[in-house]
Design a protein around this motif. Sequence first.
Motif, PDB file in Angstrom:
ATOM      1  N   ALA A   1     -33.891 -26.307  10.670  1.00 53.19           N
ATOM      2  CA  ALA A   1     -34.833 -25.209  10.525  1.00 53.19           C
ATOM      3  C   ALA A   1     -35.444 -25.278   9.136  1.00 53.19           C
ATOM      4  O   ALA A   1     -34.787 -25.686   8.177  1.00 53.19           O
ATOM      5  N   ARG A   2     -36.710 -24.892   9.047  1.00 57.53           N
ATOM      6  CA  ARG A   2     -37.383 -24.785   7.760  1.00 57.53           C
ATOM      7  C   ARG A   2     -37.863 -23.346   7.631  1.00 57.53           C
ATOM      8  O   ARG A   2     -38.704 -22.893   8.401  1.00 57.53           O
ATOM      9  N   ILE A   3     -37.282 -22.640   6.673  1.00 58.76           N
ATOM     10  CA  ILE A   3     -37.610 -21.248   6.425  1.00 58.76           C
ATOM     11  C   ILE A   3     -38.117 -21.149   4.998  1.00 58.76           C
ATOM     12  O   ILE A   3     -37.384 -21.412   4.055  1.00 58.76           O
TER      13      ILE A   3
ATOM     14  N   GLU B   1     -34.071 -32.174  26.035  1.00 57.06           N
ATOM     15  CA  GLU B   1     -35.170 -32.625  25.171  1.00 57.06           C
ATOM     16  C   GLU B   1     -35.070 -31.964  23.804  1.00 57.06           C
ATOM     17  O   GLU B   1     -34.621 -30.832  23.678  1.00 57.06           O
ATOM     18  N   LEU B   2     -35.553 -32.672  22.792  1.00 55.15           N
ATOM     19  CA  LEU B   2     -35.668 -32.106  21.456  1.00 55.15           C
ATOM     20  C   LEU B   2     -36.965 -31.316  21.401  1.00 55.15           C
ATOM     21  O   LEU B   2     -38.031 -31.837  21.735  1.00 55.15           O
ATOM     22  N   ARG B   3     -36.885 -30.062  21.010  1.00 53.87           N
ATOM     23  CA  ARG B   3     -38.068 -29.207  20.946  1.00 53.87           C
ATOM     24  C   ARG B   3     -38.299 -28.752  19.519  1.00 53.87           C
ATOM     25  O   ARG B   3     -37.361 -28.362  18.822  1.00 53.87           O
ATOM     26  N   HIS B   4     -39.556 -28.786  19.094  1.00 55.92           N
ATOM     27  CA  HIS B   4     -39.969 -28.287  17.788  1.00 55.92           C
ATOM     28  C   HIS B   4     -40.841 -27.059  18.011  1.00 55.92           C
ATOM     29  O   HIS B   4     -41.717 -27.079  18.879  1.00 55.92           O
TER      30      HIS B   4
ATOM     31  N   ILE C   1     -31.996 -17.568  10.324  1.00 55.33           N
ATOM     32  CA  ILE C   1     -33.136 -17.254  11.195  1.00 55.33           C
ATOM     33  C   ILE C   1     -33.155 -15.758  11.506  1.00 55.33           C
ATOM     34  O   ILE C   1     -34.217 -15.127  11.479  1.00 55.33           O
ATOM     35  N   MET C   2     -32.005 -15.174  11.772  1.00 57.95           N
ATOM     36  CA  MET C   2     -31.933 -13.750  12.104  1.00 57.95           C
ATOM     37  C   MET C   2     -32.350 -12.870  10.924  1.00 57.95           C
ATOM     38  O   MET C   2     -32.791 -11.749  11.117  1.00 57.95           O
TER      39      MET C   2
ATOM     40  N   PHE D   1     -41.381 -19.560  10.635  1.00 56.45           N
ATOM     41  CA  PHE D   1     -40.460 -20.640  10.300  1.00 56.45           C
ATOM     42  C   PHE D   1     -40.580 -21.699  11.382  1.00 56.45           C
ATOM     43  O   PHE D   1     -41.105 -21.447  12.469  1.00 56.45           O
ATOM     44  N   SER D   2     -40.109 -22.896  11.071  1.00 51.98           N
ATOM     45  CA  SER D   2     -40.092 -23.961  12.079  1.00 51.98           C
ATOM     46  C   SER D   2     -38.648 -24.290  12.392  1.00 51.98           C
ATOM     47  O   SER D   2     -37.760 -24.130  11.560  1.00 51.98           O
ATOM     48  N   VAL D   3     -38.450 -24.744  13.618  1.00 53.37           N
ATOM     49  CA  VAL D   3     -37.099 -25.016  14.084  1.00 53.37           C
ATOM     50  C   VAL D   3     -37.138 -26.197  15.045  1.00 53.37           C
ATOM     51  O   VAL D   3     -38.138 -26.423  15.724  1.00 53.37           O
ATOM     52  N   ALA D   4     -36.057 -26.962  15.058  1.00 54.51           N
ATOM     53  CA  ALA D   4     -35.886 -28.045  16.025  1.00 54.51           C
ATOM     54  C   ALA D   4     -34.530 -27.831  16.685  1.00 54.51           C
ATOM     55  O   ALA D   4     -33.537 -27.555  16.009  1.00 54.51           O
ATOM     56  N   PHE D   5     -34.523 -27.938  18.024  1.00 57.46           N
ATOM     57  CA  PHE D   5     -33.285 -27.744  18.763  1.00 57.46           C
ATOM     58  C   PHE D   5     -33.339 -28.519  20.069  1.00 57.46           C
ATOM     59  O   PHE D   5     -34.401 -28.924  20.524  1.00 57.46           O
TER      60      PHE D   5
END
Length: 94
Positions: A83-85, A29-32, A10-11, A18-22
């Motif tokens: 993550a989707r990069i 909570e799961l955040r997208h 990501i850095m 990009f998309s990320v889930a954490f």
Amino acid sequence: MTQEQIAERIMQCDTEFFSVAFIKRGNGELRHMNCRRGVSKYTTGAGEKYDPTEKHLIRVWDRNVSDPNKAYRSINIDGLVEARIGKNQYVVKR
């Protein structure tokens, strides 16, 4: 991949989305998010009041927030799930 390896990827992407889930620290909570790094258009120039790396965070600009001035968010590195990069998807091995 580990959370740290995904954070390194990501850095490395300063200008691409990009998309990320954490997992959020505050409530679990799961955040997208669909976001990018390197945006400085909506800042005041005063800088951060803390060092995000010391708190294990990555500062990003979230493109799905309606007010771009309030679209800056932090990704919790310790809670990274995936993550989707570009065309690559990275998933944390647990």
